[in-house]
Scaffold this active site. Structure first.
Site, short mmCIF file in Angstrom:
data_model
loop_
_atom_site.label_atom_id
_atom_site.label_comp_id
_atom_site.label_asym_id
_atom_site.label_seq_id
_atom_site.Cartn_x
_atom_site.Cartn_y
_atom_site.Cartn_z
N GLY A 1 -35.74 20.12 -31.84
CA GLY A 1 -36.66 21.10 -32.44
C GLY A 1 -35.88 22.10 -33.24
O GLY A 1 -34.70 21.89 -33.56
N PHE B 1 -34.64 24.80 -32.29
CA PHE B 1 -33.55 25.38 -31.51
C PHE B 1 -32.30 24.51 -31.52
O PHE B 1 -31.20 24.97 -31.24
CB PHE B 1 -33.99 25.55 -30.05
CG PHE B 1 -34.42 24.26 -29.40
CD1 PHE B 1 -33.49 23.38 -28.87
CD2 PHE B 1 -35.76 23.91 -29.35
CE1 PHE B 1 -33.88 22.18 -28.29
CE2 PHE B 1 -36.16 22.71 -28.78
CZ PHE B 1 -35.22 21.85 -28.26
N GLY B 2 -32.45 23.20 -31.80
CA GLY B 2 -31.33 22.27 -31.70
C GLY B 2 -31.79 20.96 -31.10
O GLY B 2 -32.84 20.43 -31.49
N GLY C 1 -34.83 14.96 -27.04
CA GLY C 1 -35.77 15.63 -27.92
C GLY C 1 -35.05 16.64 -28.78
O GLY C 1 -33.89 16.98 -28.54
N ASP D 1 -43.69 32.60 -23.97
CA ASP D 1 -43.97 31.34 -24.67
C ASP D 1 -44.47 30.27 -23.70
O ASP D 1 -43.96 29.14 -23.67
CB ASP D 1 -42.71 30.86 -25.39
CG ASP D 1 -43.02 29.91 -26.55
OD1 ASP D 1 -44.19 29.88 -26.99
OD2 ASP D 1 -42.10 29.21 -27.00
#
Length: 402
Positions: A72, A74-75, A70, A187
């Site tokens: 996103g 963030f990387g 996956g 989060d």
């Protein structure tokens, strides 16, 4: 006579040598045993701490990053396997800001790297080199919870979903109440609840987490944190911040578990209410049966679902001091503590403007409260809304990179 004396001296020397050899063997054996014991102890201790990996080691483990799990903002996360058969998830941190990457790296290693709990994802180690900043986690075979709430809705029944809710609550309670330093996650959402091969939940993604001195009842923050739709109201206002912001997020997570849908789902049309307030209206008007029918909750699961609904409504109370602490949430979910009838958590919504209206403090569950009791008015001028429903309740869509 002289010969006899020489023979005796020779015998004595032989005896002494044999004794010394035995002592040497004894000392050597003891030292060897001690060394093996110490080595095992040190190796065990080393496994309790994050291990520093090299770029080359991670390239080999991930087969040159060929198996993407996956990605996103963030990387990206890649699947890997070490030579001893351990399967891992390698999270490669990338972004436009080196400072933000470093902050996320330090937040994750500095929090999850020093604690262990069955319901927290384990950090095996990290890499911090010029060409690679990465975090190495245990591999979670069933991915994240959002997959089973929003895409494969019928895969998990309510009994299993209830178990996942309990396990998640235990993990958060450990962060808040059992660590040497209190940890606020900031989060909590379905995408950050990972499931192992037996569907045991583990809280993940500590990129926003913050360590707090246990003596401090609250902290001061600059700028908002968390994902819109899950983040507590105080995260976007000049209020002191407490672990109760995670309680609020957990409440929003519970609503999505109950409905097996997103709290905001623009695909359902603009007439669709924001799910948490729709749930409250059904509870408040005695239409619990209709709520169960719409959510597809079977008769055998209604008792569990009703309990979860009440807990969710307590968790999302507007005033943080009214929300229960997470250890009490765990007890309520398990059924060892009765859940009182909740107050209306949404009194403060009035025509698109958010107002901190006083809420009757008929039930309190925590020992620490925030110091601010003044009313605050915040307009929604800075909030990007997709539908009239969202504008009405001051709800912002999560950006695509969270």
């Amino acid at each position: 006579f002289a010969v006899v004396i020489l023979v005796k001296i020779g015998i004595l020397i032989c005896v002494c040598r044999k004794r010394n050899q035995k002592n040497d063997i004894s000392v050597f054996s003891g030292s060897k045993f001690l060394t093996l014991t110490i080595n095992k102890f040190l190796n065990d201790m080393e496994r309790e701490k994050p291990i520093r990996f090299t770029d080359q080691q991670l390239r080999i483990a991930t087969d040159n990053y060929s198996n993407l799990l996956g990605s996103g903002g963030f990387g990206a996360v890649y699947k890997g396997t070490f030579s001893n058969g351990t399967v891992v998830a390698v999270k490669v941190l990338r972004g436009t800001s080196d400072k933000k990457i470093e902050e996320q790296f330090m937040a994750e290693v500095g929090t999850i790297g020093r604690i262990h709990h069955f319901n927290l994802v384990r950090l095996y180690g990290f890499c911090f080199e010029e060409n690679l900043i990465a975090l190495v986690y245990e591999y979670m075979g069933n991915g994240s919870l959002d997959r089973y709430l929003f895409h494969e809705k019928k895969t998990l029944g309510y009994e299993k979903l209830h178990e996942i809710a309990v396990g998640t609550a235990r993990g958060i309670a450990y962060l808040h109440e059992e660590c040497q330093h209190r940890i606020i996650h900031y989060d909590i959402k379905p995408g950050n609840i990972l499931l192992d091969r037996n569907f045991n939940p583990k809280v993940a993604d500590f990129g926003l987490a913050k360590l707090c001195n246990r003596d401090n009842t609250h902290i001061t923050m600059t700028g908002g944190r968390g994902t819109p739709g899950y983040a507590a109201p105080e995260l976007w206002m000049p209020f002191p911040i407490t672990p109760k912001c995670d309680v609020y997020s957990f409440g929003m997570l519970l609503f999505e578990i109950i409905g097996r849908r997103r709290n905001i789902d623009i695909k359902l049309g603009e007439s669709q209410e924001w799910f948490p307030i729709w749930v409250w209206k059904k509870i408040d008007t005695g239409q619990l049966g209709e709520l169960m029918t719409v959510c597809g909750i079977e008769e055998k699961d209604k008792k569990i679902a009703e309990r979860m609904i009440k807990i969710a409504l307590w968790c999302v109370q507007y005033r943080p001091e009214i929300r229960p602490i997470m250890s009490v949430v765990v007890k309520m979910l398990e059924g060892s503590v009765e859940v009182p009838e909740p107050d209306n958590p949404f009194q403060h919504f009035m025509g698109g403007i958010t107002i901190a209206h006083p809420v009757p403090m008929s039930q309190t569950y925590n020992t620490a409260s925030i110091s601010s009791g003044s009313s605050v008015m915040v307009t929604n001028s800075s909030i990007v809304c997709a539908t009239p429903i969202m504008r009405k309740y001051g709800i912002e869509l999560a950006s695509s990179n969270v």
